[in-house]
Design a protein around this motif. Structure first.
Motif, PDB file in Angstrom:
ATOM      1  N   SER A 177      41.996 -59.852  71.983  1.00  0.00           N
ATOM      2  CA  SER A 177      42.654 -60.633  73.212  1.00  0.00           C
ATOM      3  C   SER A 177      42.488 -61.962  72.062  1.00  0.00           C
ATOM      4  N   THR A 178      42.106 -61.447  70.882  1.00  0.00           N
ATOM      5  CA  THR A 178      42.685 -62.362  69.913  1.00  0.00           C
ATOM      6  C   THR A 178      44.191 -62.543  69.720  1.00  0.00           C
ATOM      7  N   VAL A 179      44.494 -63.704  69.170  1.00  0.00           N
ATOM      8  CA  VAL A 179      46.334 -63.476  69.411  1.00  0.00           C
ATOM      9  C   VAL A 179      46.415 -63.557  67.483  1.00  0.00           C
ATOM     10  N   ASN A 180      47.463 -62.220  67.364  1.00  0.00           N
ATOM     11  CA  ASN A 180      47.358 -62.460  65.667  1.00  0.00           C
ATOM     12  C   ASN A 180      49.152 -61.442  65.836  1.00  0.00           C
ATOM     13  N   GLY A 181      49.793 -62.635  66.773  1.00  0.00           N
ATOM     14  CA  GLY A 181      51.317 -62.656  66.294  1.00  0.00           C
ATOM     15  C   GLY A 181      52.102 -62.742  68.515  1.00  0.00           C
ATOM     16  N   THR A 182      52.905 -63.192  68.110  1.00  0.00           N
ATOM     17  CA  THR A 182      53.663 -63.705  69.047  1.00  0.00           C
ATOM     18  C   THR A 182      55.568 -63.383  68.753  1.00  0.00           C
ATOM     19  N   TYR A 183      55.563 -62.816  70.330  1.00  0.00           N
ATOM     20  CA  TYR A 183      56.853 -61.814  69.741  1.00  0.00           C
ATOM     21  C   TYR A 183      57.834 -61.875  71.386  1.00  0.00           C
ATOM     22  N   THR A 184      59.352 -61.740  70.427  1.00  0.00           N
ATOM     23  CA  THR A 184      60.385 -62.292  71.958  1.00  0.00           C
ATOM     24  C   THR A 184      60.599 -60.266  71.988  1.00  0.00           C
ATOM     25  N   MET A 185      61.418 -60.613  73.257  1.00  0.00           N
ATOM     26  CA  MET A 185      61.798 -59.342  73.722  1.00  0.00           C
ATOM     27  C   MET A 185      63.808 -59.543  73.937  1.00  0.00           C
ATOM     28  N   THR A 186      64.120 -59.213  72.961  1.00  0.00           N
ATOM     29  CA  THR A 186      65.513 -59.257  73.496  1.00  0.00           C
ATOM     30  C   THR A 186      65.996 -57.912  73.570  1.00  0.00           C
ATOM     31  N   THR A 187      66.963 -58.247  74.728  1.00  0.00           N
ATOM     32  CA  THR A 187      67.728 -57.368  75.348  1.00  0.00           C
ATOM     33  C   THR A 187      68.715 -56.568  74.624  1.00  0.00           C
ATOM     34  N   ALA A 188      68.561 -54.699  74.732  1.00  0.00           N
ATOM     35  CA  ALA A 188      69.811 -54.244  73.877  1.00  0.00           C
ATOM     36  C   ALA A 188      70.617 -54.433  74.307  1.00  0.00           C
ATOM     37  N   LEU A 189      71.169 -55.046  74.589  1.00  0.00           N
ATOM     38  CA  LEU A 189      72.528 -55.035  75.614  1.00  0.00           C
ATOM     39  C   LEU A 189      73.160 -56.083  74.914  1.00  0.00           C
ATOM     40  N   ALA A 190      71.974 -56.639  74.708  1.00  0.00           N
ATOM     41  CA  ALA A 190      72.736 -58.292  73.709  1.00  0.00           C
ATOM     42  C   ALA A 190      72.040 -59.049  72.800  1.00  0.00           C
ATOM     43  N   SER A 191      72.419 -59.227  71.562  1.00  0.00           N
ATOM     44  CA  SER A 191      70.843 -59.947  70.640  1.00  0.00           C
ATOM     45  C   SER A 191      70.988 -61.058  70.550  1.00  0.00           C
ATOM     46  N   ASP A 192      71.826 -62.266  71.223  1.00  0.00           N
ATOM     47  CA  ASP A 192      70.621 -63.245  72.422  1.00  0.00           C
ATOM     48  C   ASP A 192      71.033 -64.165  73.188  1.00  0.00           C
ATOM     49  N   LYS A 193      70.326 -62.949  73.971  1.00  0.00           N
ATOM     50  CA  LYS A 193      69.420 -62.702  75.382  1.00  0.00           C
ATOM     51  C   LYS A 193      67.988 -62.371  75.582  1.00  0.00           C
ATOM     52  N   ASN A 194      67.169 -62.977  75.400  1.00  0.00           N
ATOM     53  CA  ASN A 194      66.148 -62.282  76.049  1.00  0.00           C
ATOM     54  C   ASN A 194      65.269 -62.835  76.916  1.00  0.00           C
ATOM     55  N   VAL A 195      64.223 -62.137  77.103  1.00  0.00           N
ATOM     56  CA  VAL A 195      63.287 -62.174  78.295  1.00  0.00           C
ATOM     57  C   VAL A 195      62.464 -63.141  78.855  1.00  0.00           C
ATOM     58  N   ASP A 196      62.954 -64.202  79.903  1.00  0.00           N
ATOM     59  CA  ASP A 196      61.893 -65.616  79.181  1.00  0.00           C
ATOM     60  C   ASP A 196      61.176 -65.511  81.117  1.00  0.00           C
ATOM     61  N   VAL A 197      60.474 -66.812  80.870  1.00  0.00           N
ATOM     62  CA  VAL A 197      59.602 -66.977  81.573  1.00  0.00           C
ATOM     63  C   VAL A 197      60.805 -68.759  82.975  1.00  0.00           C
ATOM     64  N   SER A 198      60.951 -67.691  84.177  1.00  0.00           N
ATOM     65  CA  SER A 198      62.434 -68.822  84.715  1.00  0.00           C
ATOM     66  C   SER A 198      61.305 -70.386  84.687  1.00  0.00           C
TER      67      SER A 198
END
Length: 327
Positions: A177-198
């Motif tokens: 549970s120790t955080v050793n990295g934070t990531y964005t999740m980008t859709t393969a459909l478009a490099s400028d669109k990410n998974v987002d918490v509304s």
């Protein structure tokens, strides 16, 4: 086995472990009382189970006890790494004629869509066979390059591509549970669109959507081990909140939302490493489905849902996500 051969075997097993761990984050620990572990047996051939299964001992068989790289090859199979010639994109680089291979060996040339390669096709990989391996007639190679030329294999060490592949396969998740990295999740459909918490909300039931890429915490997630082989996907906004299949749904198009972690199967995700194509995600409560961008559109506010996939091929583009470490 003589004492001398035993000592040689043991020495080269350790050299194989060191070879893998020298340029990766992998560490190998001598077994004490663990229920899941690797054993090594001297036999008349080299083989290993592919990947890991809960409560299974992976029995690796070795004939070439004097070759650390061959032992490393088999260890990498236990790590879930398939032969290079089995990559889904291999036909862009080589011609394979399994009819020229000895029967009983042809599975070594199957395509494995869930075991995609990382980076460029690597003729120097320790996981790559040579043209004549398992050939019925050595003058009739099973594999050639696209121009018809043949190639040899190497078993002296891991290639740069092998190390990059291991680091890609084992890099984007946290062992604890120790955080050793934070990531964005980008859709393969478009490099400028990410998974987002509304709306950057942390309320239970907040929608998970697609949105223009930003540096905000609403698009940053950590991956933490849950059940064997599964992970929870936590929001940086509130680490007690995780991506959850709405109402534990199991049907095509069910929405994904943010919700307090209750350790339910609808909050656990199996990651499929798709090499150059990123990652696919299957919820434990509906393992035949995949995380996806609804309808494959890239409009802001498009819902993230779970959807059906063809199990015989890699997930469609709308079901592939690129993980990028941001800190």
């Amino acid at each position: 086995m003589s004492t001398q051969n035993y000592n040689t075997f043991l020495t080269n097993i350790n050299k194989a472990f060191d070879m893998i761990s020298s340029q990766t984050s992998m560490q190998f620990v001598e077994r004490t009382n663990q229920t899941e572990y690797i054993t090594f047996t001297y036999t008349t051939s080299n083989s290993s189970p592919l990947g890991w299964q809960k409560n299974r001992v992976n029995g690796i068989k070795i004939y070439n006890i004097t070759y650390p790289a061959i032992i490393a090859h088999e260890i990498m199979h236990s790590m879930g790494i398939m032969h290079e010639q089995c990559r889904p994109d291999r036909d862009q680089y080589i011609i394979v004629d399994v009819n020229k291979a000895v029967e009983g060996s042809r599975h070594n040339f199957n395509l494995y869509n869930d075991y995609a390669g990382h980076g460029a096709f690597d003729f120097g990989s320790v996981m790559m066979y040579q043209s004549t391996d398992f050939a019925i007639d050595s003058s009739q190679p099973v594999m050639t390059k696209l121009d018809g030329s043949t190639f040899t294999k190497q078993r002296t060490g891991l290639s740069a591509g092998d190390y990059a592949g291991i680091n890609h396969l084992y890099g984007p998740v946290n062992a604890t549970s120790t955080v050793n990295g934070t990531y964005t999740m980008t859709t393969a459909l478009a490099s400028d669109k990410n998974v987002d918490v509304s709306g950057s909300s942390t309320a239970d039931g907040t929608s998970i959507i697609l949105y223009s890429a930003s540096t905000g915490n609403n698009q940053r997630f950590t991956f933490t081990k849950s059940d064997h082989g599964y992970y929870t996907i936590k929001s940086i906004l509130d680490p007690t909140k995780v991506l959850t299949v709405k109402s534990n749904g199991t049907t095509n198009g069910t929405a994904v939302e943010l919700r307090t972690n209750a350790n339910t199967d609808s909050q656990k995700w199996l990651l499929f490493n798709l090499g150059n194509n990123g990652f696919g995600f299957a919820p434990k409560n509906a393992p035949a489905l995949r995380l996806e961008v609804k309808n494959g559109t890239t409009t802001n506010l498009t819902p993230i849902v779970i959807g059906t996939t063809d199990q015989t091929v890699q997930p469609s583009t709308k079901q592939r996500f690129i993980l990028t470490k941001v800190n």
